[in-house]
Design an enzyme around this catalytic site. Sequence first.
Site, PDB file in Angstrom:
ATOM      1  N   THR A 295       0.833  -1.189   0.000  1.00  0.00           N
ATOM      2  CA  THR A 295       0.000   0.000   0.000  1.00  0.00           C
ATOM      3  C   THR A 295       0.873   1.246   0.000  1.00  0.00           C
ATOM      4  O   THR A 295       2.052   1.200   0.368  1.00  0.00           O
ATOM      5  CB  THR A 295      -0.881   0.076   1.260  1.00  0.00           C
ATOM      6  N   ASP A 296       0.276   2.367  -0.383  1.00  0.00           N
ATOM      7  CA  ASP A 296       0.897   3.648  -0.074  1.00  0.00           C
ATOM      8  C   ASP A 296       0.738   3.858   1.428  1.00  0.00           C
ATOM      9  O   ASP A 296      -0.061   3.195   2.089  1.00  0.00           O
ATOM     10  CB  ASP A 296       0.228   4.768  -0.875  1.00  0.00           C
ATOM     11  N   TRP A 297       1.483   4.801   1.984  1.00  0.00           N
ATOM     12  CA  TRP A 297       1.550   4.968   3.431  1.00  0.00           C
ATOM     13  C   TRP A 297       0.187   5.377   3.997  1.00  0.00           C
ATOM     14  O   TRP A 297      -0.355   6.416   3.635  1.00  0.00           O
ATOM     15  CB  TRP A 297       2.632   5.982   3.771  1.00  0.00           C
ATOM     16  N   GLY A 299      -2.547   3.917   3.320  1.00  0.00           N
ATOM     17  CA  GLY A 299      -3.554   3.779   2.283  1.00  0.00           C
ATOM     18  C   GLY A 299      -4.599   2.725   2.607  1.00  0.00           C
ATOM     19  O   GLY A 299      -4.336   1.734   3.289  1.00  0.00           O
TER      20      GLY A 299
END
Length: 784
Positions: A295-297, A299
Amino acid sequence: MKQTYLLLITLLAPVALLAQTPSRESLPRLGKSPLKDVIAAMTLQEKASLVTGMGFSLPRNFRRPANDSIGRMRLPPSDPEAEKIAPKVPGAAGRTHAIPRLGIPSITVSDGPAGVRISPIRNNDSSKTYYATGFPVATLLASTWDTLEVRKVGVAFGNEVREYGVDVILGPAMNIHRNPLGGRNFEYYSEDPLISGDMSAAMVNGLQSNGIGTSIKHFTGNNQETNRNSIDTRISERALREIYLRGFEIAVKKSRPWTVMTSYNKVNGTYTSESKDLVTHILRDEWGFRGAVMTDWFGGHSPVAQQNAGNDLLMPGNLNQSREIMNGVDSGKIAMAQLDQNVGHILNLILKTPEFRHYHYSNHPDLQAHAQVAREAADDGMVLLKNQDNTLPFHGVKTVAVFGNTSYDLIAGGTGSGNVNKPFVINLVPGLKNAGYQTVTSLDSDYHHYIYTAEATRPRPRSFFMLPPPIPEMTISGDEASRIAGETDIALITIGRNAGEGADRKLTDDYYLTDREKDLIRTVTGAFHAQNKKVVVILNIGGVTEVASWRDEPDAILLAWQPSEEAGNAIADILSGKVDPSGKLATTFPMDYPDVPSAKSFPGEPADNPKEVTYSEGIYVGYRYFSTFGVKPAYAFGYGLSYTDFSFSPLTLSSHHFTNSVTATVTVTNTGKKAGKEVAELYISAPSGGLDKPAMELKAFGKTRTLQPGEKQTMSFVLHPGDLASFDTERSSWVAAAGDYTVRIGGSSDDLQRDASFSLSRELVTEKDQPELTPESPIEELKK
């Protein structure tokens, strides 16, 4: 006898217990035992910790807020055990949990689309530094149209990743330039998926040649920063597949990145990190991706849904996510087989890393050599937009008048996670002096004093993401401009723009020039033209700005983009003629913002707090729109001037009847008086009828080597069935229509000098897919 028996049992019990407890030597070990045995030996807690990162490390001088929030971002609960373990690389973005008993180490990931983002000073000791090269931003690299040059940057960049002890770099970023106000457009390559895919693949191949990993991002539909964590991006399946997924597909298949990072947003109602359609069915099943997905941070929303989608690693990770995953397995919401599969993807990633291979990193990459790589790439990607009466390169110039705040504080790259802690930035005046030119000492001093004074009173940004307000341009009077014109040979005016993570750009005083900037251009050009002297405007910007309203005033315009720490030297290379400008636009500059097809829908509805954004322009993004609907841009996609001239020979095709492929061949000749490079851009126009199609689409490109005057280079491009196909949503198929196809080639999308045609005798279905990511309700899209 009974007492003796009890004593014997007491003495032998520990021995029996030891016999039942596996010793460290008998446990399976990562890299030495079959992967399935390692996974089988892991406890549920260990699995849940491995698929969630070690948490978000706050800077040492940052006190955790009482409300556990930074702006709108809610901080996750801290992990006391993880916080006890000092980071291997201070300033890196994140790390995974180690499981020492099974030989599983922790790996480190770092931000860095334009260079390794880590802390340059550690423990307040400046005697030893850890700066990283700030390479040119993606908009410039794409403007090189040179995958070999981009790969070269990747090789140097990847060396720094490895030598600073990082295992995976979080880049390249490759979202589409849907709208010029996108705050992170500087991190992204182009409005065109072929350019985006090929440039990303070149960067990944260069980076990973060092034995470190990449994470191509943000997968997918992350084309704005406004409400990025919650916005629902509504896109038709055709637009998704042809525009927003296509670049990722190219990068996955041409470079095999170790990881893919999902985006923050939803696509058609589902967070991308929770979408099995996206992460498993398309990425893995259709494209054959075999790496890990993260995931993005912070996310996404549901760790259970993310694990079930096949989003292996949740970053930066927190205790709550681990607990939810464990509860999900216990309750049957997550099948153990699914969790094991995700764990396996992460373990396979770890097996490839420098950390697992016990690489002894030096903390001493060759920053001097890499600065030269950055400078060469910057030279290759600057775009000459205007050059009236051969104003450039300099002729007989000795003294240069340098105007504009940004001339004295050049912008090497964007902000947020795309920023790099660089050892230096060469400003314009030092760059000119390094090239042998003189400047006006009094003017330079005035600017330095003005900027220093203004910075002292400028409000500090309220968060990591925010930029401080720009300093208004220093006012130059007409008399002062006239006096300086009498003392110098030519004037330079630098206009600067910066942007980054967390916010999109604005129209007023950002996309459009400020009143002071317009006054500066008007005043300086008036004074210098009155004395028959020339004026050059340098655009030190990360994304598109309006140019049509003022471009007639200066004699030349150089688009320098944000050209790395070597900015001033690279700009001087082009101005002086040491290097011929060969950059071409990989994104269109419109005449005005309302001409952009997404202008009415960006950044979504409701306008004051968007919850969803509908891509009603469909496939008509960038030049696909401008060329199809006859809207004249200020500067077209693929446009860029040179100090020399080139011609294209008649275009030849290997056949005029398409079967399995057709090869297009052209010879490029330098017909001018200076050495230079040219880009051959190949576009196809499909037959009318059937699916709605753009007037033309880029299908291949290549850049020549440096050609001396009179020198030629022959270039060939192979067209495959997939290059002719469009996605037919009703049939879930890629279809090439029967009929006549026109191949056009030239040095710009609005200057295609040669063409040839071939026919396809019958319709071809080149690929059959399943319906995925279908919009919840029909989208009314733009049509021809």
